[in-house]
Design a protein around this motif. Structure first.
Motif, PDB file in Angstrom:
ATOM      1  N   ILE A 162       0.834  -1.205   0.000  1.00  9.54           N
ATOM      2  CA  ILE A 162       0.000   0.000   0.000  1.00  9.54           C
ATOM      3  C   ILE A 162       0.870   1.256   0.000  1.00  9.54           C
ATOM      4  O   ILE A 162       0.578   2.219  -0.716  1.00  9.54           O
ATOM      5  CB  ILE A 162      -0.961  -0.019   1.215  1.00  9.54           C
ATOM      6  CG1 ILE A 162      -2.014  -1.102   1.003  1.00  9.54           C
ATOM      7  CG2 ILE A 162      -1.608   1.334   1.430  1.00  9.54           C
ATOM      8  CD1 ILE A 162      -2.895  -1.354   2.209  1.00  9.54           C
ATOM      9  N   ALA A 163       1.951   1.255   0.743  1.00 15.54           N
ATOM     10  CA  ALA A 163       2.857   2.412   0.760  1.00 15.54           C
ATOM     11  C   ALA A 163       3.505   2.612  -0.612  1.00 15.54           C
ATOM     12  O   ALA A 163       3.647   3.742  -1.080  1.00 15.54           O
ATOM     13  CB  ALA A 163       3.923   2.231   1.830  1.00 15.54           C
TER      14      ALA A 163
ATOM     15  N   TRP B 163       2.760  10.356  -9.455  1.00 14.37           N
ATOM     16  CA  TRP B 163       1.990  10.601 -10.680  1.00 14.37           C
ATOM     17  C   TRP B 163       1.184  11.890 -10.548  1.00 14.37           C
ATOM     18  O   TRP B 163       1.144  12.702 -11.481  1.00 14.37           O
ATOM     19  CB  TRP B 163       1.064   9.412 -10.950  1.00 14.37           C
ATOM     20  CG  TRP B 163       0.098   9.684 -12.049  1.00 14.37           C
ATOM     21  CD1 TRP B 163       0.333   9.632 -13.391  1.00 14.37           C
ATOM     22  CD2 TRP B 163      -1.272  10.077 -11.894  1.00 14.37           C
ATOM     23  NE1 TRP B 163      -0.800   9.967 -14.067  1.00 14.37           N
ATOM     24  CE2 TRP B 163      -1.802  10.244 -13.175  1.00 14.37           C
ATOM     25  CE3 TRP B 163      -2.085  10.300 -10.778  1.00 14.37           C
ATOM     26  CZ2 TRP B 163      -3.121  10.629 -13.377  1.00 14.37           C
ATOM     27  CZ3 TRP B 163      -3.377  10.681 -10.993  1.00 14.37           C
ATOM     28  CH2 TRP B 163      -3.894  10.841 -12.271  1.00 14.37           C
TER      29      TRP B 163
ATOM     30  N   LEU C  92       2.290   1.640  -3.591  1.00 13.40           N
ATOM     31  CA  LEU C  92       1.264   2.122  -4.512  1.00 13.40           C
ATOM     32  C   LEU C  92       0.896   3.571  -4.215  1.00 13.40           C
ATOM     33  O   LEU C  92       0.689   4.370  -5.133  1.00 13.40           O
ATOM     34  CB  LEU C  92       0.024   1.228  -4.442  1.00 13.40           C
ATOM     35  CG  LEU C  92       0.194  -0.193  -4.991  1.00 13.40           C
ATOM     36  CD1 LEU C  92      -1.064  -1.016  -4.754  1.00 13.40           C
ATOM     37  CD2 LEU C  92       0.536  -0.151  -6.463  1.00 13.40           C
ATOM     38  N   GLY C  93       0.808   3.906  -2.936  1.00 18.11           N
ATOM     39  CA  GLY C  93       0.486   5.283  -2.560  1.00 18.11           C
ATOM     40  C   GLY C  93       1.559   6.256  -2.998  1.00 18.11           C
ATOM     41  O   GLY C  93       1.258   7.344  -3.489  1.00 18.11           O
ATOM     42  N   SER C  94       2.828   5.888  -2.830  1.00 16.60           N
ATOM     43  CA  SER C  94       3.881   6.800  -3.268  1.00 16.60           C
ATOM     44  C   SER C  94       3.926   6.908  -4.782  1.00 16.60           C
ATOM     45  O   SER C  94       4.219   7.974  -5.311  1.00 16.60           O
ATOM     46  CB  SER C  94       5.250   6.425  -2.745  1.00 16.60           C
ATOM     47  OG  SER C  94       5.366   5.101  -2.440  1.00 16.60           O
TER      48      SER C  94
ATOM     49  N   PHE D 273       1.265   6.782  -6.683  1.00 14.35           N
ATOM     50  CA  PHE D 273       0.138   7.661  -6.996  1.00 14.35           C
ATOM     51  C   PHE D 273       0.486   9.119  -6.708  1.00 14.35           C
ATOM     52  O   PHE D 273       0.176  10.010  -7.510  1.00 14.35           O
ATOM     53  CB  PHE D 273      -1.099   7.251  -6.187  1.00 14.35           C
ATOM     54  CG  PHE D 273      -2.257   8.181  -6.372  1.00 14.35           C
ATOM     55  CD1 PHE D 273      -2.990   8.176  -7.547  1.00 14.35           C
ATOM     56  CD2 PHE D 273      -2.603   9.077  -5.371  1.00 14.35           C
ATOM     57  CE1 PHE D 273      -4.041   9.048  -7.719  1.00 14.35           C
ATOM     58  CE2 PHE D 273      -3.655   9.948  -5.529  1.00 14.35           C
ATOM     59  CZ  PHE D 273      -4.381   9.933  -6.715  1.00 14.35           C
ATOM     60  N   VAL D 274       1.139   9.385  -5.591  1.00  8.94           N
ATOM     61  CA  VAL D 274       1.524  10.758  -5.249  1.00  8.94           C
ATOM     62  C   VAL D 274       2.525  11.296  -6.270  1.00  8.94           C
ATOM     63  O   VAL D 274       2.445  12.465  -6.679  1.00  8.94           O
ATOM     64  CB  VAL D 274       2.089  10.818  -3.818  1.00  8.94           C
ATOM     65  CG1 VAL D 274       2.772  12.135  -3.535  1.00  8.94           C
ATOM     66  CG2 VAL D 274       0.984  10.563  -2.805  1.00  8.94           C
TER      67      VAL D 274
END
Length: 93
Positions: free
Chosen positions: A14-15, A24, A17-19, A21-22
């Motif tokens: 999750i970390a 992008w 994927l979250g990074s 996304f941030v």
């Protein structure tokens, strides 16, 4: 392998994927800002001036005098110990 030593694998995924996304989202916002007329002229010059001011401040504060260099060496040593201190203690176990 490092992945097999990770205890909380869902949190790591999750970390990551979250990074991603941030990252992008940041590139998307910066790409959109590039088309604004103010950004093309005013902001790059302002940021360049700000960078020059920070570099001058850093040089005067940490590099010009001996006590500043000693303080910087101490700060870097403390940072190194905080970062590598936990790793070294884990590898000794």
């Amino acid at each position: 392998m490092q992945w097999q030593r990770v205890d909380n694998k869902p949190a790591v995924v999750i970390a990551a994927l979250g990074s991603g996304f941030v990252l992008w989202l940041s590139f998307s916002v910066l790409g959109a800002l590039r088309f604004l007329p103010l950004v093309r002229r005013g902001i790059p010059a302002t940021l360049e001036l700000l960078g020059l001011a920070v570099a001058c401040w850093f040089t005067y504060h940490y590099l010009l005098f001996k006590d500043g260099r000693e303080r910087l060496a101490l700060l870097l040593q403390e940072l190194r110990e905080r970062i590598l201190g936990g790793i070294e203690s884990q590898t000794r176990l």
